[in-house]
Design a protein around this motif. Structure first.
Motif, mmCIF file in Angstrom:
data_model
loop_
_atom_site.group_PDB
_atom_site.id
_atom_site.type_symbol
_atom_site.label_atom_id
_atom_site.label_comp_id
_atom_site.label_asym_id
_atom_site.label_seq_id
_atom_site.Cartn_x
_atom_site.Cartn_y
_atom_site.Cartn_z
ATOM 1 N N ALA A 250 0.823 -1.213 0.000
ATOM 2 C CA ALA A 250 0.000 0.000 0.000
ATOM 3 C C ALA A 250 0.857 1.263 0.000
ATOM 4 O O ALA A 250 0.581 2.220 -0.735
ATOM 5 N N LEU A 251 1.916 1.266 0.820
ATOM 6 C CA LEU A 251 2.800 2.433 0.886
ATOM 7 C C LEU A 251 3.519 2.649 -0.441
ATOM 8 O O LEU A 251 3.641 3.783 -0.929
ATOM 9 N N LYS A 252 4.007 1.564 -1.025
ATOM 10 C CA LYS A 252 4.705 1.667 -2.313
ATOM 11 C C LYS A 252 3.777 2.203 -3.402
ATOM 12 O O LYS A 252 4.159 3.080 -4.194
ATOM 13 N N LEU A 253 2.572 1.662 -3.447
ATOM 14 C CA LEU A 253 1.635 2.075 -4.490
ATOM 15 C C LEU A 253 1.258 3.546 -4.330
ATOM 16 O O LEU A 253 1.195 4.296 -5.316
ATOM 17 N N ALA A 254 1.008 3.971 -3.089
ATOM 18 C CA ALA A 254 0.647 5.371 -2.848
ATOM 19 C C ALA A 254 1.747 6.311 -3.329
ATOM 20 O O ALA A 254 1.480 7.358 -3.937
ATOM 21 N N ARG A 255 2.991 5.958 -3.054
ATOM 22 C CA ARG A 255 4.118 6.799 -3.479
ATOM 23 C C ARG A 255 4.264 6.790 -4.998
ATOM 24 O O ARG A 255 4.557 7.814 -5.621
ATOM 25 N N LYS A 256 4.040 5.635 -5.612
ATOM 26 C CA LYS A 256 4.149 5.539 -7.070
ATOM 27 C C LYS A 256 3.064 6.367 -7.758
ATOM 28 O O LYS A 256 3.351 7.131 -8.695
ATOM 29 N N VAL A 257 1.835 6.256 -7.271
ATOM 30 C CA VAL A 257 0.703 6.922 -7.913
ATOM 31 C C VAL A 257 0.776 8.433 -7.764
ATOM 32 O O VAL A 257 0.500 9.184 -8.718
ATOM 33 N N THR A 258 1.158 8.909 -6.588
ATOM 34 C CA THR A 258 1.158 10.351 -6.333
ATOM 35 C C THR A 258 2.465 11.028 -6.704
ATOM 36 O O THR A 258 2.504 12.248 -6.902
ATOM 37 N N GLY A 259 3.549 10.264 -6.775
ATOM 38 C CA GLY A 259 4.852 10.848 -7.024
ATOM 39 C C GLY A 259 5.416 11.564 -5.808
ATOM 40 O O GLY A 259 6.426 12.267 -5.898
ATOM 41 N N ARG A 260 4.765 11.384 -4.660
ATOM 42 C CA ARG A 260 5.234 12.016 -3.429
ATOM 43 C C ARG A 260 5.932 10.991 -2.539
ATOM 44 O O ARG A 260 5.765 9.783 -2.717
ATOM 45 N N THR A 261 6.672 11.503 -1.578
ATOM 46 C CA THR A 261 7.518 10.634 -0.757
ATOM 47 C C THR A 261 6.950 10.337 0.623
ATOM 48 O O THR A 261 6.999 9.204 1.094
ATOM 49 N N ASP A 262 6.410 11.356 1.271
ATOM 50 C CA ASP A 262 6.067 11.221 2.689
ATOM 51 C C ASP A 262 4.716 10.539 2.921
ATOM 52 O O ASP A 262 3.828 10.569 2.059
ATOM 53 N N ILE A 263 4.604 9.954 4.104
ATOM 54 C CA ILE A 263 3.366 9.334 4.574
ATOM 55 C C ILE A 263 3.038 9.962 5.926
ATOM 56 O O ILE A 263 3.930 10.187 6.746
ATOM 57 N N ILE A 264 1.760 10.221 6.186
ATOM 58 C CA ILE A 264 1.338 10.630 7.522
ATOM 59 C C ILE A 264 0.778 9.412 8.240
ATOM 60 O O ILE A 264 -0.124 8.725 7.727
ATOM 61 N N SER A 265 1.336 9.116 9.398
ATOM 62 C CA SER A 265 0.816 8.055 10.259
ATOM 63 C C SER A 265 0.349 8.703 11.553
ATOM 64 O O SER A 265 0.434 9.925 11.716
ATOM 65 N N PHE A 266 -0.120 7.889 12.497
ATOM 66 C CA PHE A 266 -0.711 8.450 13.703
ATOM 67 C C PHE A 266 -0.126 7.821 14.962
ATOM 68 O O PHE A 266 0.297 6.666 14.968
ATOM 69 N N THR A 267 -0.115 8.624 16.026
ATOM 70 C CA THR A 267 0.436 8.179 17.305
ATOM 71 C C THR A 267 -0.172 6.849 17.728
ATOM 72 O O THR A 267 -1.372 6.621 17.578
ATOM 73 N N ASN A 268 0.685 5.966 18.245
ATOM 74 C CA ASN A 268 0.310 4.637 18.743
ATOM 75 C C ASN A 268 -0.149 3.666 17.661
ATOM 76 O O ASN A 268 -0.650 2.582 17.969
ATOM 77 N N GLY A 269 0.012 4.048 16.389
ATOM 78 C CA GLY A 269 -0.336 3.121 15.322
ATOM 79 C C GLY A 269 0.645 1.958 15.262
ATOM 80 O O GLY A 269 1.816 2.088 15.615
ATOM 81 N N PHE A 270 0.158 0.805 14.811
ATOM 82 C CA PHE A 270 1.031 -0.345 14.567
ATOM 83 C C PHE A 270 0.662 -0.941 13.215
ATOM 84 O O PHE A 270 -0.498 -1.280 12.972
ATOM 85 N N HIS A 271 1.673 -1.098 12.340
ATOM 86 C CA HIS A 271 1.381 -1.543 10.976
ATOM 87 C C HIS A 271 2.277 -2.668 10.479
ATOM 88 O O HIS A 271 2.150 -3.085 9.329
#
Length: 423
Positions: free
Chosen positions: A120-141
């Motif tokens: 999911a992270l790879k695809l999001a970066r590929k589709v948007t051409g952007r680098t960063d991801i916003i995640s949230f406190t206490n998240g586990f992935h």
């Protein structure tokens, strides 16, 4: 030490964990029950950390799997076409997606939760051409590098051994009680001096499992979706643990009325505990070239077979109604425990069959879980400091099993908080 555990002590890596919490050798499981070598019976309120939502060795799934194996059905096929995969694809469309008016392409990465998050992270970066991801406190992935970068737990992050970059962590719902976390987030997006670039995606759990059974409000989730649409950010919902009915509906986000761009599924997707993961992708962002993301075990046909069988539970609303009724019973019980035993200094959290009690008393939740195991109930703790004892019963547990498990839990709480008698 139990002599039967010596082989694990002597031969297995120090990284092992659950065998330390549950120090016995298990031999048999059925439904919501487990038995050890000595024949002791345990009620399972752990459910494979959410990988066994339908309990152990479900008869319907087992029958389909045995039939498939006996007929020499293909086991490993990478992403070649197979009858087992075709059956699952068609059934998932008909039973899950179409009735919910959802339109997604199904991508099969490697077979675990962290694999679907990585894709999911790879695809999001590929589709948007952007680098960063916003995640949230206490998240586990997950525990691989990309997934770990969007995970909040400092102990787990430290295990990476390298800097975890290209991620900005924002406050989850109610992380700061007197502050609207989304106002805070949007200020960062709007302010050219904030140092936060427009990200490729936001990734979140609607109920944070490992992070402490923190449940986001439906209003917060709707606002997150609106923010993502406003700024052209892809919304990824990690439903690996909270999905497949664990919070009451097949997808945990359904009651909020949102439609994520990407959905990550694993754990109970196979229904039987066999490794299986799937990434649901909005058709217009299905942009990976053939083979650009892959995995040797993305063709686990045994999992396709049991996953298709598990979908029979969702052909009507029987299971969903059962979860709704019994989850209220569990919540009522936990509220009663917090009131009856104020020594816990507890707060009830979660929704559906993904609930727990957060205790302000250092170490108390671990003591309660340990006592529960001693008395025949398997449950675990979560949260940054293991401050939450959590309940994950099988979704189809009967009243007898649920009542027995709750009785053991109360006895455990009572035993741990009981004040010593003084003369």
């Amino acid at each position: 030490m139990n002599k039967d555990l010596k082989i694990f002590e002597n031969s297995e890596s120090e990284v092992r964990s659950y065998v330390r919490s549950f120090p016995t050798v298990f031999t048999k499981t059925k439904g919501y029950k487990m038995w050890n070598k000595e024949g002791k019976e345990y009620i399972d309120f752990f459910s494979g950390a959410g990988a066994l939502n339908y309990g152990h060795n479900d008869d319907h799934m087992k029958e389909k799997l045995i039939e498939y194996i006996t007929n020499d059905g293909i086991t490993h096929s990478l992403d070649m076409a197979s009858v087992a995969k075709a059956t699952f694809l068609e059934k998932f469309q008909d039973v899950i997606l179409k009735p919910r008016d959802l339109d997604y392409k199904m991508m099969f990465p490697g077979p675990t939760g962290t694999n679907t998050v990585e894709s999911a992270l790879k695809l999001a970066r590929k589709v948007t051409g952007r680098t960063d991801i916003i995640s949230f406190t206490n998240g586990f992935h997950g525990m691989t590098i990309g997934s770990l970068s969007v995970t909040g737990n400092s102990m787990k992050r430290k295990g990476a051994g390298i800097p975890l970059q290209n991620v900005v962590t924002m406050p989850y719902d109610n992380y700061v009680n007197d502050q609207d976390s989304l106002d805070y987030l949007e200020r960062f997006l709007e302010d050219s001096g904030s140092g936060v670039a427009i990200p490729a995606a936001m990734i979140l759990e609607t109920v944070q499992g490992e992070g402490g059974i923190n449940a986001a409000s439906f209003e917060w989730l709707k606002k997150i979706e609106a923010v993502c649409k406003r700024w052209g950010i892809l919304l990824i919902v990690d439903d690996v643990q909270a999905g497949i009915g664990r919070t009451g509906t097949f997808f945990s986000f359904e009651p909020a009325g949102i439609k994520p761009d990407i959905i990550c599924l694993s754990k109970s997707l196979s229904g039987y505990g066999t490794p299986f993961a799937m990434t649901l992708v909005r058709p217009d962002i299905d942009k990976f070239a053939p083979g650009e993301h892959n995995g040797t075990f993305r063709g686990n046909n045994h999992a396709f077979v049991t996953a298709a069988a598990a979908l029979d539970y969702w052909k009507d609303d029987t299971l969903e109604n059962n979860i709704k009724i019994k989850s209220q019973k569990i919540i009522d019980f936990l509220e009663k425990m917090v009131e009856k035993y104020p020594e816990i200094k507890g707060e009830v959290r979660g929704r559906g069959f993904m609930v727990g009690v957060a205790s302000e008393v250092d170490g108390l939740s671990n003591k309660i879980a340990a006592k529960a195991f001693e008395l025949g109930l398997i449950m675990e703790t979560s949260g940054p400091n293991d401050e939450v004892f959590k309940l994950f019963p099988a979704l189809n547990i009967d009243d007898e099993g649920l009542n027995k498990g709750l009785d053991i839990l109360e006895e455990s709480i009572k035993s741990v908080v009981k004040k010593p008698v003084t003369n």
